[in-house]
Design a protein around this motif. Sequence first.
Motif, PDB file in Angstrom:
ATOM      1  N   ASP A  58       0.836  -1.205   0.000  1.00 40.62           N
ATOM      2  CA  ASP A  58       0.000   0.000   0.000  1.00 40.62           C
ATOM      3  C   ASP A  58       0.870   1.253   0.000  1.00 40.62           C
ATOM      4  N   SER A  76      -2.799   8.955   5.917  1.00 44.60           N
ATOM      5  CA  SER A  76      -2.356   7.588   6.181  1.00 44.60           C
ATOM      6  C   SER A  76      -2.889   7.177   7.535  1.00 44.60           C
ATOM      7  N   ARG A  77      -3.528   6.018   7.599  1.00 47.94           N
ATOM      8  CA  ARG A  77      -4.110   5.612   8.889  1.00 47.94           C
ATOM      9  C   ARG A  77      -4.203   4.103   9.014  1.00 47.94           C
ATOM     10  N   TYR A  78      -4.085   3.675  10.247  1.00 43.27           N
ATOM     11  CA  TYR A  78      -4.423   2.303  10.631  1.00 43.27           C
ATOM     12  C   TYR A  78      -5.445   2.392  11.744  1.00 43.27           C
ATOM     13  N   ARG A 128      -7.106   3.264   4.070  1.00 43.24           N
ATOM     14  CA  ARG A 128      -5.708   3.135   4.515  1.00 43.24           C
ATOM     15  C   ARG A 128      -4.870   4.341   4.047  1.00 43.24           C
ATOM     16  N   ASP A 173      -7.923  -0.403   1.440  1.00 44.66           N
ATOM     17  CA  ASP A 173      -7.482  -1.410   2.403  1.00 44.66           C
ATOM     18  C   ASP A 173      -6.097  -1.874   1.989  1.00 44.66           C
ATOM     19  N   TRP A 174      -5.289  -2.311   2.933  1.00 44.56           N
ATOM     20  CA  TRP A 174      -3.904  -2.679   2.612  1.00 44.56           C
ATOM     21  C   TRP A 174      -3.821  -3.829   1.609  1.00 44.56           C
TER      22      TRP A 174
END
Length: 353
Positions: free
Chosen positions: A128, A149-151, A237, A251-252
């Motif tokens: 990603d 950018s996030r998780y 993501r 999604d990754w």
Amino acid sequence: MEKINVAVIGYGGMGGWHTRHLLESDVATLCGIYDIKEERRQLARENGIYAYDSLEALLGDEKIELVTIAIPNDQHKEMSIKAMAAGKHVICEKPVTLSAKDLQEIFDAADKYGRLFTTHQNRRWDCDYLMMKEAYASGKLGNVFGVESRYQGSRGIPGDWRGQKKYGGGMLLDWGVHLIDQMLGIVYDRRIESLYCKFDHITNDEVDDGFKLDLYFEGGLTARIEVGTSHFVALPRFYMTGTGGSAVVADWRDACKLVTCDQWFEKDVKPVVTSAGLTKTMAPRDEKTTTESYIERPVSDVHDFYRNYCKAIRGEAEMIVTHAQLMRVMKVMEAAFKSDELGMPVKLEDTIC
């Protein structure tokens, strides 16, 4: 190239990850592990891996050239310096240390003992990230002014030492170090002028169990880095937008979708009708003015990290993860802690960021 003999200190989650990869390595030979806990040493033996009875025995083994350290964050500095003093090259799990001062002392020790030192920034091989890096560098989006950018997950902060401040716990040090490193790899051509960070304490009062970090780059680009551990519906993501288009990795596991603008003005825009009214401003575009394309997931091998480092030990390559990069990430994290403490934006030094 002759294989490098490696030992791993720490046989927990990441220590186990390293041993599994080293057992299959084409550039390194796993010679053994050491863990302070006898039950983990015994587990290694049951898995067919040699376990040293003491740290001294591992560091005193002359055939070991490289040590990989995978123990709690607060112990990284002491262990790294001790290993280099014993003549070993060192790979240390992130975030290496809890301060720029401690990190510089490790660099100084590497110079003193003539050893190579780096950090395991394995997330540089995430597909990603590589796709978003390509989207930014391609220029297809025009002047990029926003990157996100996030998780986000819903299981709270890990229940081990990562939830305790004295061990260097918290999600900024656990996940933030990766996402900051990735963001600085994507936005490679701009300096950070300032940042603002706000920690979450939803399930843990001692350390952050999530955060929102905004980086303000020169030229007007803002990057949002976000980690959350109490989210049951995750946002994309990665998301990037510019004057000429937008890109998203939902999604990754997904490819990167690009929508680029071919024609800004559109005649006869059909308004969006809602229960409370209508709008042309937010009406979606169609294929007449935009083009949709994809950056497919690249082939990526995380063990290229070890391949590069082993070549660097032999003098055949430069380290991919450099001291300057490690220090820049550490300075950003220090500024993020300061920003949360003060409740206000913090400027960064020109010489660092």
